[in-house]
Design an enzyme around this catalytic site. Sequence first.
Site, short mmCIF file in Angstrom:
data_model
loop_
_atom_site.label_atom_id
_atom_site.label_comp_id
_atom_site.label_asym_id
_atom_site.label_seq_id
_atom_site.Cartn_x
_atom_site.Cartn_y
_atom_site.Cartn_z
N ASP A 185 0.82 -1.20 0.00
CA ASP A 185 0.00 0.00 0.00
C ASP A 185 0.86 1.26 0.00
O ASP A 185 0.82 2.07 0.91
CB ASP A 185 -0.99 -0.04 1.16
CG ASP A 185 -2.04 -1.11 0.93
OD1 ASP A 185 -2.14 -2.01 1.76
OD2 ASP A 185 -2.72 -1.04 -0.10
N THR A 186 1.64 1.36 -1.05
CA THR A 186 2.47 2.53 -1.30
C THR A 186 1.57 3.74 -1.53
O THR A 186 0.43 3.57 -1.94
CB THR A 186 3.32 2.24 -2.55
OG1 THR A 186 4.15 1.13 -2.24
CG2 THR A 186 4.18 3.40 -2.95
#
Lengths: 324, 324
Positions: free
Chosen positions: A140-141
């Site tokens: 979950d950049t």
Amino acid sequence: MVENAIASLEDDVNLNAGYGSNLTLNGMVECDAAIMEGISSDFGSVGAVSGIKNPIRLARSLLEYSRIPDTLGRIPPLLLVSEGALSFAALHAPHVQTVPPERLISWRAEAEWKKWKDQIEYSHPTDSPGGGSGPGEMQDTVGAVSWHPEKGMAAGVSSGGILLKYPGRVGEAAVFGAGCWVHQSTEAGMGIACSVSGVGEYITRAALARTIGENFASHMSEGIDFSPHDILHKVIMDNFWQPSVRRGILQLDVGVLLLASELDKDGNVKARLWCAFTTPSMAIAYASSKNPKPKAVILRRPTGIPVPIRNNNSSQIFITAISL
Amino acid sequence: MVENAIASLEDDVNLNAGYGSNLTLNGMVECDAAIMEGISSDFGSVGAVSGIKNPIRLARSLLEYSRIPDTLGRIPPLLLVSEGALSFAALHAPHVQTVPPERLISWRAEAEWKKWKDQIEYSHPTDSPGGGSGPGEMQDTVGAVSWHPEKGMAAGVSSGGILLKYPGRVGEAAVFGAGCWVHQSTEAGMGIACSVSGVGEYITRAALARTIGENFASHMSEGIDFSPHDILHKVIMDNFWQPSVRRGILQLDVGVLLLASELDKDGNVKARLWCAFTTPSMAIAYASSKNPKPKAVILRRPTGIPVPIRNNNSSQIFITAISL
């Protein structure tokens, strides 16, 4: 705007950037971040940094530093890594907050790290997870794009990288042209800002943010009607999806955030936020001068359209646009 | 071949790679190196590493490591930096020789470092050197390209970076697509291998090795007669020279080594080594199966053609080709 938006996301324990990032093989947080500005094309990035609360603020400091003429004529760096980036922070960016490196480790990240670390140490190789359930799935950049009436467009990206990565690994979020890109035309009202996250090494190989941006820009400058949807789809397929499949890659996660502005036939500026992703969902938030109240949405692949069949050469990209 | 050629150049005290590299702001050697292979497109690079005698060998180890399937499905890194790269070497590349970091400092590099360091510390800014005589001028970065009948083409690059660079600065020699590039066509006999050195940040911005390679490859695959000289000139001008001039850059040093093979009308393989440079001279050495005895040449800008006028938008690139 981009710096502050990303700093908020870095501080969120649930996202893989700053506090709560995935841990490296030796159990530490090491972050990559980059920021780019459209009018000047100035850029700054940091890679594999530990102990910086908000890596995006250090990337921004590097961008700002690059505007100061150097008395010895040295070209300012695009990318600083590891301890060197920390020394730069101490010298030139005292406002960038440092923290003891272990303060960035969240309870959840540590639990995940222990689980997979044990797999490496105690499992037979055949027990290990295949594509689809491995540690590489948790990515979950974060990224942001913005358009300011005077300051122009900007884009940024920040990532803790993949779980159990080798210490010192530098991913797409620190590489020029890979994780973020801005192109602002000299013609008023036209520009694009792009932020990309996902499978870092393949985004780097594709120089994906830049390739998307340059394709959009060249179509816009030709002044001919074009389908942004088709361009986005084609660029992701040709430059990211197909080359990765040819290399036998099973994990093809990517999420693209693209702010595009152009003039319509009556000379009015039309701005749209394009989102493209191969994951089951993509969370976004947006606001504009017309609709200043921020709106948060979790975009989900519509029912009926299956989650991408891994290792399949056919199109599995979901694309949507929001008028701002 | 590329690895061994570059390792020899790294060991040469007169060149800015490995032993004898330019020193960082704090007086250390920090090296960048990358290597790429044509048939597989595999790539490995290291950035800002100290205490590795031959950084190119560590980059090669990373390339080789990327071929081993990972039991957890992690994508292997393209780039490892600093201490992380050293940990990787200790674990996975025990054959890569480590040395005490200060052993890579040459007498000459230290003298140059002291001279310019004093300028920073004791001079008034107005005493400092302008473009053309600054520390950025000493950039004898090294590269190599090769073509093996079975193993195909390869390209590599290795650099100590600019004198007095910030510790942790990662330059073009470690960035995918910037310092080296190989494209090998599925059609037998056609391919290009490119290695680039010079002003690192602008080579990175241009993704110069890749942009040259992709332009050559697309012209070759069209099967139409084209002028490699003109392509090389145009790509360097459009992607490196002009954007740098627009940003007000005074130092536009670049050297390009390009091995191109194609089939002539009779189906015979024709291989040429192209050299393009904006510096007063460029030193090369080459050998082939037809002419196995290595030949070393210092290419010099022909008399009558002036050294580039800095900050000038007109063409100042010298290009020549050698049939192999």
